[in-house]
Design a protein around this motif. Structure first.
Motif, PDB file in Angstrom:
ATOM      1  N   THR A  80       0.668  -4.407   2.749  1.00 54.12           N
ATOM      2  CA  THR A  80       1.948  -3.444   3.237  1.00 54.12           C
ATOM      3  C   THR A  80       2.980  -3.933   3.154  1.00 54.12           C
ATOM      4  N   GLN A  81       3.711  -2.450   3.049  1.00 56.48           N
ATOM      5  CA  GLN A  81       4.844  -3.246   2.619  1.00 56.48           C
ATOM      6  C   GLN A  81       6.050  -2.597   4.044  1.00 56.48           C
ATOM      7  N   ASP A  82       6.734  -4.105   4.866  1.00 58.72           N
ATOM      8  CA  ASP A  82       7.211  -3.687   5.994  1.00 58.72           C
ATOM      9  C   ASP A  82       7.926  -2.687   6.334  1.00 58.72           C
ATOM     10  N   ASP A  83       8.679  -2.586   5.454  1.00 56.89           N
ATOM     11  CA  ASP A  83      10.511  -1.684   5.546  1.00 56.89           C
ATOM     12  C   ASP A  83       9.484  -0.477   5.410  1.00 56.89           C
ATOM     13  N   VAL A  84       8.432  -0.002   4.932  1.00 53.30           N
ATOM     14  CA  VAL A  84       7.699   1.393   5.078  1.00 53.30           C
ATOM     15  C   VAL A  84       7.386   1.584   6.022  1.00 53.30           C
ATOM     16  N   ALA A  85       6.473   0.844   6.444  1.00 55.10           N
ATOM     17  CA  ALA A  85       6.066   0.252   7.245  1.00 55.10           C
ATOM     18  C   ALA A  85       6.633   0.650   9.125  1.00 55.10           C
ATOM     19  N   ALA A  86       8.177   0.629   8.892  1.00 57.36           N
ATOM     20  CA  ALA A  86       8.539   0.462  10.020  1.00 57.36           C
ATOM     21  C   ALA A  86       9.405   2.355   9.963  1.00 57.36           C
ATOM     22  N   TYR A  87       9.670   2.722   8.531  1.00 61.61           N
ATOM     23  CA  TYR A  87      10.230   4.175   8.665  1.00 61.61           C
ATOM     24  C   TYR A  87       9.014   5.129   8.782  1.00 61.61           C
ATOM     25  N   LEU A  88       7.475   4.491   7.941  1.00 57.92           N
ATOM     26  CA  LEU A  88       6.489   5.331   9.045  1.00 57.92           C
ATOM     27  C   LEU A  88       6.646   5.812  10.451  1.00 57.92           C
ATOM     28  N   ILE A  93       4.270   8.654  12.996  1.00 59.53           N
ATOM     29  CA  ILE A  93       3.365   7.840  12.355  1.00 59.53           C
ATOM     30  C   ILE A  93       2.448   6.975  12.961  1.00 59.53           C
ATOM     31  N   GLU A  94       1.799   7.124  14.058  1.00 57.98           N
ATOM     32  CA  GLU A  94       0.779   6.011  14.166  1.00 57.98           C
ATOM     33  C   GLU A  94       0.137   4.832  13.127  1.00 57.98           C
ATOM     34  N   VAL A  95       1.288   3.857  12.865  1.00 56.97           N
ATOM     35  CA  VAL A  95       0.739   2.815  11.880  1.00 56.97           C
ATOM     36  C   VAL A  95       0.692   1.367  12.408  1.00 56.97           C
ATOM     37  N   CYS A  96      -0.283   0.731  12.163  1.00 55.93           N
ATOM     38  CA  CYS A  96      -0.450  -0.459  12.362  1.00 55.93           C
ATOM     39  C   CYS A  96      -0.524  -0.929  11.322  1.00 55.93           C
ATOM     40  N   ALA A  97       0.196  -1.575  10.983  1.00 56.72           N
ATOM     41  CA  ALA A  97       0.083  -2.793   9.511  1.00 56.72           C
ATOM     42  C   ALA A  97       1.363  -3.532   9.222  1.00 56.72           C
ATOM     43  N   TRP A  98       1.525  -5.109   8.714  1.00 56.24           N
ATOM     44  CA  TRP A  98       2.061  -5.226   8.476  1.00 56.24           C
ATOM     45  C   TRP A  98       1.680  -6.695   7.301  1.00 56.24           C
ATOM     46  N   ARG A  99       2.752  -6.638   6.213  1.00 56.37           N
ATOM     47  CA  ARG A  99       1.789  -7.598   5.460  1.00 56.37           C
ATOM     48  C   ARG A  99       1.612  -8.649   6.486  1.00 56.37           C
ATOM     49  N   GLY A 100       1.210 -10.184   5.498  1.00 51.89           N
ATOM     50  CA  GLY A 100       0.478 -11.500   6.070  1.00 51.89           C
ATOM     51  C   GLY A 100      -0.396 -11.332   7.382  1.00 51.89           C
TER      52      GLY A 100
END
Ligand code: NAD
Ligand code: ADE
Length: 416
Positions: A80-88, A93-100
């Motif tokens: 996961t690219q954390d900055d992209v997940a934050a933008y989504l 967008i309902e997003v459940c993802a973080w690196r690590g």
């Protein structure tokens, strides 16, 4: 599903990354513009388990713009690219993802997608399809259709279908020519070395590179190893035809038991387990580097390495040093997970453009043919594949010839 990302404050940085991807994904962006506000997916919940990258963001936003509610979980704990997940998350967008994320967190997010009762599902690796068919059969039964992004996922779905258990039609997007010939080969070929170089900053020129598996991914990696000046490129295979192809493509072919003694850098791309294991570690040179680009972290046996080593030390981000009892040190990149996504940004946007245009069009096909498709694994319709190729060529400003009526007739005739 509860949206959970590392840090919502990264959204601005993520938006710039996504903007850069959009600039390099003309085919998907054309689809996004064409179907924005059309209501194509209006009222539909689309559940996605994909690597959360800037390219995936462009797909998710295209689906949203076409009317879908999008639920997105990571298809790998380290990609996961954390900055992209934050933008989504900021974009609805309902997003459940973080690196690590831990294994429990990883599965918790995928469960969230299943529990959102999706109408259509998109998976990369088969974990969502597998979960739906084991613990969420009620949800699986009401799914219109699904898609699968990668070779390993397609193999798992084929096994599910063979046992007569598949509940909804699935399009194997991986099998589109405009997917595997480009994404698996050129995308992984380049991004695997991007990952290795970002992690280690070593010189590839002059090295002995061992590539396990000569499928679409392996041949892309072998070609790039050669292009970067590797002194020897050695291929290991179990399939005699693919091994022969590697020989005729000009590579050395030998079993891993021999290659283990020679290699400086080992890269697995087989979709299989324990391809590099205890007996191979015991033969490797001091300083050997181990990387994997296959879907799961099973290709290099991390368990064997952990058991053998007397010491383990993280010496750089994405580089773990394992010291063996005789003092030799082996270097495992990205914990044996796909090095191109864990240590770099995955495939360049230009190839994901085709992969994700196929995903968008496969979901459209499944929806527009709802109720008419059997619960089978199918290849993408050829007209979608050819359409993606045509649009990509047009976006690149490349023209090709057309058959004349006489040529067409000639090709359709058996008479002399
Ligand atoms: P493929 O089926 O075309 O090739 C796999 C090759 O590995 C086959 O030729 C097979 O004979 C060989 N193989 C199997 N077991 C082996 C062993 N023990 N030793 C040596 N060779 C062995 O598959 P592919 O499309 O090349 O994909 C390979 C893997 O990469 C899959 O897990 C796929 O999901 C993954 N993948 C990763 C990325 C990425 O971004 N990292 C992208 C695409 C695919
Ligand atoms: N798989 C490989 N590279 C990828 C990328 N950049 N985005 C999403 N999935 C990928």
């Amino acid at each position: 599903m509860v949206t959970r990302v590392r840090d919502r404050g990264l959204a601005e940085q993520g938006s710039l990354k996504v903007y850069w991807a959009e600039r390099h994904m003309p085919v998907l962006m054309n689809l996004r513009r064409r179907y924005k506000g059309s209501g194509l997916f209006k009222g539909l919940r689309i559940g996605c388990v994909l690597h959360v990258t800037k390219e995936t963001a462009v797909l998710a936003l295209a689906l949203r713009d076409a009317g879908a509610e999008v639920y997105l979980a990571a298809s790998n704990p380290l990609s996961t690219q954390d900055d992209v997940a934050a933008y989504l998350a900021e974009q609805g967008i309902e997003v459940c993802a973080w690196r690590g994320m831990s294994s429990d967190e990883y599965w918790g997010c995928i469960r969230g997608v299943a529990e959102a009762s999706p109408d259509l599902v998109t998976d990369d690796g088969g974990d969502l399809h597998s979960l739906l068919h084991s613990e969420y059969l009620d949800k699986a039964s009401s799914i219109i259709g699904g898609t699968e992004e990668t070779t390993t996922g397609v193999i798992r779905l084929r096994a599910l279908e063979k046992e007569g258990l598949l509940r909804y039609p699935v399009i194997a997007v991986n099998n589109a020519y405009t997917k595997h010939l480009f994404d698996n080969r050129y995308g992984t070929g380049q991004s695997t070395f991007d990952g290795i170089m970002r992690a280690t900053n070593i010189l590839i020129a002059g090295k002995v590179v061992v590539v396990a598996g000569y499928g679409w991914v392996g041949r892309g990696i072998a070609a790039r190893a050669r292009g970067l000046g590797a002194r020897r490129v050695i291929v290991t295979e179990v399939d005699p035809i693919r091994a022969l192809e590697a020989v005729f493509d000009g590579y050395e072919v030998m079993p891993m038991s021999r290659a283990a003694e020679i290699g400086d850098i080992f890269i697995t791309a087989t979709g299989n387990r324990d391809v590099i294991r205890r007996e191979h570690f015991l033969k490797m040179r001091d300083g050997a580097i181990l990387a994997n680009s296959g879907h799961f972290n099973v290709e290099v046996s991390v368990k064997d390495l952990e058991e053998l080593a007397v010491e383990k030390k993280r010496i750089r981000p994405n580089v773990d040093e394992y010291t063996l009892p005789d003092g030799r040190r082996l270097y495992l990149l990205a914990e044996g997970r796909l090095v191109n996504l864990a240590a770099a940004e995955g495939h360049p946007s230009e190839v994901m453009d085709m992969s994700f245009a196929n995903q968008f069009l496969a979901l459209k096909y499944l929806y527009q043919n709802r109720g008419r498709l059997p619960p089978r694994l199918m290849n993408p319709p050829l007209e979608i594949d050819r359409g993606v190729a045509r649009e990509k060529l047009a976006a690149m400003g490349i023209e090709i010839d057309e058959l004349t009526p006489e040529q067409k007739k000639y090709l359709e005739s058996w008479r002399t």
